[in-house]
Design an enzyme around this catalytic site. Structure first.
Site, PDB file in Angstrom:
ATOM      1  N   ALA A 121     -13.383   1.473   6.364  1.00  0.00           N
ATOM      2  CA  ALA A 121     -13.818   0.774   5.148  1.00  0.00           C
ATOM      3  C   ALA A 121     -12.946  -0.458   4.875  1.00  0.00           C
ATOM      4  CB  ALA A 121     -13.781   1.728   3.948  1.00  0.00           C
ATOM      5  N   ASP A 122     -11.808  -0.550   5.539  1.00  0.00           N
ATOM      6  CA  ASP A 122     -10.955  -1.754   5.393  1.00  0.00           C
ATOM      7  C   ASP A 122     -11.740  -3.019   5.740  1.00  0.00           C
ATOM      8  OD1 ASP A 122      -8.926   0.074   4.952  1.00  0.00           O
ATOM      9  OD2 ASP A 122      -7.772  -0.432   6.761  1.00  0.00           O
ATOM     10  N   LYS A 134      -5.436  10.835   0.945  1.00  0.00           N
ATOM     11  CA  LYS A 134      -5.617   9.472   1.454  1.00  0.00           C
ATOM     12  C   LYS A 134      -6.898   8.926   0.828  1.00  0.00           C
ATOM     13  CE  LYS A 134      -7.113   7.262   5.729  1.00  0.00           C
ATOM     14  NZ  LYS A 134      -7.487   7.512   7.138  1.00  0.00           N
ATOM     15  N   LYS A 155      -3.565  -1.461  15.697  1.00  0.00           N
ATOM     16  CA  LYS A 155      -3.100  -0.638  16.823  1.00  0.00           C
ATOM     17  C   LYS A 155      -4.177  -0.517  17.884  1.00  0.00           C
ATOM     18  CE  LYS A 155       0.413   2.430  14.999  1.00  0.00           C
ATOM     19  NZ  LYS A 155       0.290   2.551  13.540  1.00  0.00           N
ATOM     20  N   GLU A 178       0.834  -1.220   0.000  1.00  0.00           N
ATOM     21  CA  GLU A 178       0.000   0.000   0.000  1.00  0.00           C
ATOM     22  C   GLU A 178       0.862   1.261   0.000  1.00  0.00           C
ATOM     23  OE1 GLU A 178      -1.603   1.833   3.480  1.00  0.00           O
ATOM     24  OE2 GLU A 178      -1.384  -0.013   4.650  1.00  0.00           O
ATOM     25  N   VAL A 208      -5.613   0.271   3.017  1.00  0.00           N
ATOM     26  CA  VAL A 208      -5.778  -1.180   2.894  1.00  0.00           C
ATOM     27  C   VAL A 208      -6.972  -1.484   1.987  1.00  0.00           C
ATOM     28  CG1 VAL A 208      -6.426  -3.276   4.177  1.00  0.00           C
ATOM     29  CG2 VAL A 208      -4.647  -1.739   5.080  1.00  0.00           C
ATOM     30  N   ASP A 262     -17.732   5.044  13.571  1.00  0.00           N
ATOM     31  CA  ASP A 262     -16.480   5.126  12.831  1.00  0.00           C
ATOM     32  C   ASP A 262     -15.867   3.733  12.726  1.00  0.00           C
ATOM     33  OD1 ASP A 262     -14.118   5.697  11.615  1.00  0.00           O
ATOM     34  OD2 ASP A 262     -13.526   7.308  12.984  1.00  0.00           O
TER      35      ASP A 262
HETATM   36  N1  PSU Z   1      -3.271   1.776  10.870  1.00  0.00           N
HETATM   37  C1  PSU Z   1      -1.940   1.805  11.060  1.00  0.00           C
HETATM   38  N2  PSU Z   1      -1.156   2.345  10.092  1.00  0.00           N
HETATM   39  C2  PSU Z   1      -1.680   2.860   8.942  1.00  0.00           C
HETATM   40  C3  PSU Z   1      -3.096   2.814   8.745  1.00  0.00           C
HETATM   41  C4  PSU Z   1      -3.836   2.261   9.734  1.00  0.00           C
HETATM   42  O1  PSU Z   1      -1.454   1.349  12.088  1.00  0.00           O
HETATM   43  O2  PSU Z   1      -0.938   3.350   8.083  1.00  0.00           O
HETATM   44  C5  PSU Z   1      -3.675   3.337   7.467  1.00  0.00           C
HETATM   45  C6  PSU Z   1      -3.911   2.176   6.477  1.00  0.00           C
HETATM   46  O3  PSU Z   1      -3.712   2.637   5.154  1.00  0.00           O
HETATM   47  C7  PSU Z   1      -5.385   1.849   6.703  1.00  0.00           C
HETATM   48  C8  PSU Z   1      -5.953   3.218   6.952  1.00  0.00           C
HETATM   49  O4  PSU Z   1      -5.982   1.201   5.616  1.00  0.00           O
HETATM   50  O5  PSU Z   1      -4.965   3.891   7.724  1.00  0.00           O
HETATM   51  C9  PSU Z   1      -7.276   3.179   7.665  1.00  0.00           C
HETATM   52  O6  PSU Z   1      -7.815   4.469   7.686  1.00  0.00           O
HETATM   53  P1  PSU Z   1      -9.360   4.671   8.125  1.00  0.00           P
HETATM   54  O7  PSU Z   1      -9.388   4.282   9.568  1.00  0.00           O
HETATM   55  O8  PSU Z   1      -9.634   6.114   7.896  1.00  0.00           O
HETATM   56  O9  PSU Z   1     -10.160   3.744   7.255  1.00  0.00           O
HETATM   57 MN    MN Z   2     -13.042   6.170   9.798  1.00  0.00          MN
END
Ligand code: PSU
Ligand code: MN
Length: 303
Positions: A141-142, A86, A159, A25, A106, A138
């Site tokens: 979308a992953d 992003k 995390k 990614e 992701v 919240d």
């Molecule tokens: N968690 C991490 N490192 C990251 C991400 C998440 O520990 O770099 C990044 C990844 O690209 C993941 C995205 O797909 O953040 C998720 O963002 P959101 O929660 O906005 O979907």
């Molecule tokens: Mn989100």
């Protein structure tokens, strides 16, 4: 082949010959690591994949195309990250139509990988259900992408910025297998343990490849999450990280950050609070995931 795909020749040749390819990614580069260390990481992670006999394909959206494999010049643009957004699933059409450069999460990396025929993808950590997600809704979308898109994602867990228990419940509801690499506990990115048990600890890459094959040959569409704990020598203490993350979450709350900005905000805050320490761990776990992913891709190509 759709007209939006732009597949690097090396990757195209490997795919046509049925040789192993590993997707990587670009959000981890543009929004997860500082310049110029991210450019060094981008080169190292591709080297790790090659050393195991697979071809790396870093994904991004550039110039109105879904890029499958980046040139050195493309990697530099993504790492400098000037005006690079992003991009999650919902943002894809906007970036394609406007020609804006976007780093893939992701979810989006899985989506592009599936379109190109790449089945194995290495990342750092996935997005998931945020803490208090039952109120804020919240949820990354992953998780929906894992529910529907047939790509295996090798990660170091999630995390502690997330609600790991609810993230695993969501994956169970959506029918996503979560397989531990030599562990029966879901790892928490910097930490080898999270306190959340897994049902399956795979014994090796060949077994994981066989699981992928069984799922997809049966027509069970959707992803598989492979949880590979950070190496013992690079892991950080769980209690120490809880303290850091509580502080980061409070800072986000005070700053009124939400939506797509919350994950990058928390990642940056954690990095700031741990000094350089967490960055080194982050690099090591991501390289380790790429190594395991390449081994799985090699076995999957044989199967
Ligand atoms: N968690 C991490 N490192 C990251 C991400 C998440 O520990 O770099 C990044 C990844 O690209 C993941 C995205 O797909 O953040 C998720 O963002 P959101 O929660 O906005 O979907
Ligand atoms: Mn989100």
């Amino acid at each position: 082949m759709n007209g939006y795909l732009d597949i690097k020749p090396e990757v195209r040749e490997a795919l046509e010959a049925g040789r192993p390819v590993v997707a990587l990614e670009s959000t981890i580069l543009s929004h997860g690591m500082p310049w110029p260390e991210n450019l060094d990481f981008a080169a190292r992670v591709e080297e790790v994949v090659r050393a195991e006999g697979a071809v790396p394909a870093t994904m991004a959206i550039m110039g109105g195309k879904l890029k499958v494999g980046l040139s050195q010049a493309d990697l530099e643009v993504m790492c400098r990250a000037e005006g690079v957004g992003k991009v999650s699933r919902r943002d894809v059409p906007v970036y394609l139509a406007t020609g804006k450069n976007g780093a893939t999460t992701v979810a989006t990396t899985m989506l592009i990988a599936a379109q190109a025929g790449v089945r194995v993808f290495a990342t750092g950590g996935i997005g998931g259900v945020h803490r208090h997600g039952e109120v804020t809704m919240d949820i990354s979308a992953d998780l929906q992408e894992l529910a529907h898109t047939s790509v295996a994602v090798i990660c170091a867990g999630a995390k502690q910025i997330l609600d790991i228990g609810r993230t695993l419940e969501y994956l169970e509801t959506m029918g996503v297998p979560v397989i531990g690499v030599g562990t029966d506990e879901f790892p928490a990115f910097y930490c080898r343990r999270s306190g959340h048990k897994l049902d399956y600890a795979a014994k090796d890459a060949a077994e994981i490849a066989a699981i992928l094959k069984a799922k997809w040959q049966l027509g069970l569409e959707g992803g598989v999450l492979i949880a590979n704990p950070i190496q013992e020598e690079h892991g950080l203490d769980f209690k120490y990280m809880e303290g850091i993350i509580d502080t980061a979450l409070r800072a986000a709350d005070e700053a009124g950050v939400h939506g797509k900005d919350i994950t990058p905000f928390l990642l940056a805050k954690v990095k700031e609070l741990t000094g350089g320490e967490s960055f080194k761990s982050n690099v090591e776990l991501a390289l380790n995931n790429a190594r395991v992913a390449a081994r799985i891709a090699v076995e999957y190509a044989k199967a």
